[in-house]
Design an enzyme around this catalytic site. Structure first.
Site, short mmCIF file in Angstrom:
data_model
loop_
_atom_site.label_atom_id
_atom_site.label_comp_id
_atom_site.label_asym_id
_atom_site.label_seq_id
_atom_site.Cartn_x
_atom_site.Cartn_y
_atom_site.Cartn_z
NE ARG A 60 -3.42 12.72 -27.36
CZ ARG A 60 -4.32 12.46 -26.41
NH1 ARG A 60 -5.35 13.26 -26.21
NH2 ARG A 60 -4.19 11.39 -25.65
CG ASP A 95 -2.22 4.13 -26.32
OD1 ASP A 95 -1.67 4.79 -25.43
OD2 ASP A 95 -2.51 2.92 -26.17
CG HIS A 110 -10.72 8.66 -20.29
ND1 HIS A 110 -9.59 9.03 -19.60
CD2 HIS A 110 -11.72 8.65 -19.38
CE1 HIS A 110 -9.93 9.26 -18.34
NE2 HIS A 110 -11.21 9.03 -18.18
N GLY A 176 0.64 3.32 -14.03
CA GLY A 176 0.98 4.47 -14.85
C GLY A 176 -0.08 5.55 -14.91
CB SER A 178 -1.10 11.41 -12.20
OG SER A 178 -2.30 11.89 -12.80
CD GLU A 204 6.50 11.11 -10.39
OE1 GLU A 204 7.74 11.25 -10.40
OE2 GLU A 204 5.73 11.90 -10.96
N1 APR Z 1 6.42 4.02 -16.29
C1 APR Z 1 5.43 4.06 -15.36
N2 APR Z 1 4.76 5.18 -15.00
C2 APR Z 1 5.09 6.32 -15.65
C3 APR Z 1 6.11 6.36 -16.63
C4 APR Z 1 6.78 5.14 -16.95
N3 APR Z 1 7.77 5.09 -17.85
N4 APR Z 1 6.23 7.66 -17.06
C5 APR Z 1 5.31 8.38 -16.37
N5 APR Z 1 4.63 7.58 -15.52
C6 APR Z 1 3.57 7.95 -14.58
C7 APR Z 1 3.69 9.35 -14.01
O1 APR Z 1 4.48 9.30 -12.82
C8 APR Z 1 2.23 9.68 -13.69
O2 APR Z 1 1.87 9.22 -12.40
O3 APR Z 1 2.36 7.95 -15.32
C9 APR Z 1 1.45 8.89 -14.74
C10 APR Z 1 0.89 9.76 -15.85
O4 APR Z 1 -0.05 10.62 -15.27
P1 APR Z 1 -0.91 11.57 -16.23
O5 APR Z 1 0.00 12.23 -17.18
O6 APR Z 1 -1.79 12.39 -15.33
O7 APR Z 1 -1.81 10.55 -17.07
P2 APR Z 1 -3.14 9.81 -16.62
O8 APR Z 1 -3.10 9.52 -15.14
O9 APR Z 1 -3.33 8.67 -17.53
O10 APR Z 1 -4.27 10.93 -16.91
C11 APR Z 1 -5.62 10.53 -16.69
O11 APR Z 1 -6.37 12.66 -17.54
O12 APR Z 1 -6.17 14.33 -19.06
C12 APR Z 1 -6.91 13.22 -18.74
O13 APR Z 1 -8.13 11.90 -20.23
C13 APR Z 1 -6.82 12.19 -19.82
O14 APR Z 1 -6.81 9.78 -19.59
C14 APR Z 1 -6.19 10.99 -19.13
C15 APR Z 1 -6.51 11.26 -17.67
#
Ligand code: APR
Ligand code: ZN
Length: 238
Positions: A60, A95, A110, A176, A178, A204
């Site tokens: 990563r 990142d 994090h 961005g 979830s 979404e």
């Molecule tokens: N533009 C905007 N949003 C996006 C895009 C995009 N191009 N692509 C994906 N997404 C959204 C998805 O719809 C989702 O809601 O980004 C979100 C990513 O969600 P996760 O993959 O769960 O990432 P995140 O919410 O940052 O996770 C939180 O979980 O595993 C731990 O420590 C890790 O920091 C991370 C934490």
């Protein structure tokens, strides 16, 4: 220009870096579809198989080092530098794309791939491209180097500072993410309790979508520059 908001807190998640080529966690091809969280993102996993965990973060770290910030990162850097109100940027991402786009004082709750941590003396130093179980801490010389990343079950960084900002902000924006991981997923509630307006900007609806006052959907590299332009040009735009 009069600031519409005196103090905003912006939280970003993996979705803001998706268009820079870095994987998200919970999308169909996400990192948690390829690895078990308990194997690579917990202290127990690290104790059980440090080689596997170091290799996961080395990969990563290498990928993040190659990635370029996208228009969403650039727009937030522009907002921080030109908005008359205070802009606090908190990220769940490890990142360095916010910094690469010019953002200052990013709160990495994090941790960061670019930082190494000594599990023995808590010393931090710039991470080399690869860490291994034999990597020595430059401070205490013990072979206890680990990624300076917050694993599940560990306390995220800057919590006091972040919650004091949430309690005194008048706008909270989640970009961005979830909304599935606490404490970040609860930030919207702290902001709401403080009387702040809350907006979700995402591809979404997130798991916490219903707790926001409003939302806009789209890809971050288009959605964020548009939203920032509206903020900077102010409500009196034609
Ligand atoms: N533009 C905007 N949003 C996006 C895009 C995009 N191009 N692509 C994906 N997404 C959204 C998805 O719809 C989702 O809601 O980004 C979100 C990513 O969600 P996760 O993959 O769960 O990432 P995140 O919410 O940052 O996770 C939180 O979980 O595993 C731990 O420590 C890790 O920091 C991370 C934490
Ligand atoms: Zn040490």
């Amino acid at each position: 220009m009069q600031a519409m908001y005196e103090k905003m807190v912006i939280l970003t998640g993996a979705g803001i870096s998706a268009e820079s080529g870095l994987g998200t966690f919970r999308d169909a091809q996400g990192l948690w579809a390829q690895h078990r969280i308990e194997d690579v993102a917990t202290p127990e996993g690290f104790a059980h198989n440090p080689e596997l965990v170091q290799a996961f973060y080395n990969a990563r770290r290498a990928q993040a080092a190659e990635a370029q910030p996208n228009a969403a990162h650039a727009a937030l850097a522009q907002l921080q530098s030109s908005y008359p109100g205070e802009v606090i940027l908190v990220t769940q991402n490890v990142d360095a794309l916010h910094e690469a786009a010019g953002s200052k004082s990013v709160l990495h709750m994090h941790g960061a791939l670019a930082s190494a941590l000594c599990a023995s003396c808590d010393h931090r130093w710039p991470a080399p491209p690869e860490l291994s179980p034999d990597s020595l801490c430059p401070q205490c010389q013990s072979a206890a180097a680990r990624p300076d990343v917050v694993w599940f079950g560990e306390m995220p960084y800057h919590m006091d500072r972040i919650f004091s900002d949430l309690e005194t902000c008048d706008l909270f924006v989640a970009i961005g993410t979830s909304g599935q991981v606490y404490p970040a997923a609860g930030f919207v509630d702290a902001a709401t309790a403080a009387g702040a307006q809350t907006i979700e900007l995402n591809l979404e609806p997130s798991a916490t979508h219903s707790r926001f006052d409003s939302a806009r959907f789209g890809r971050a590299s288009e959605l964020i520059p548009t939203w920032v332009a509206e903020l900077i040009e102010g409500p009196n735009r034609d």
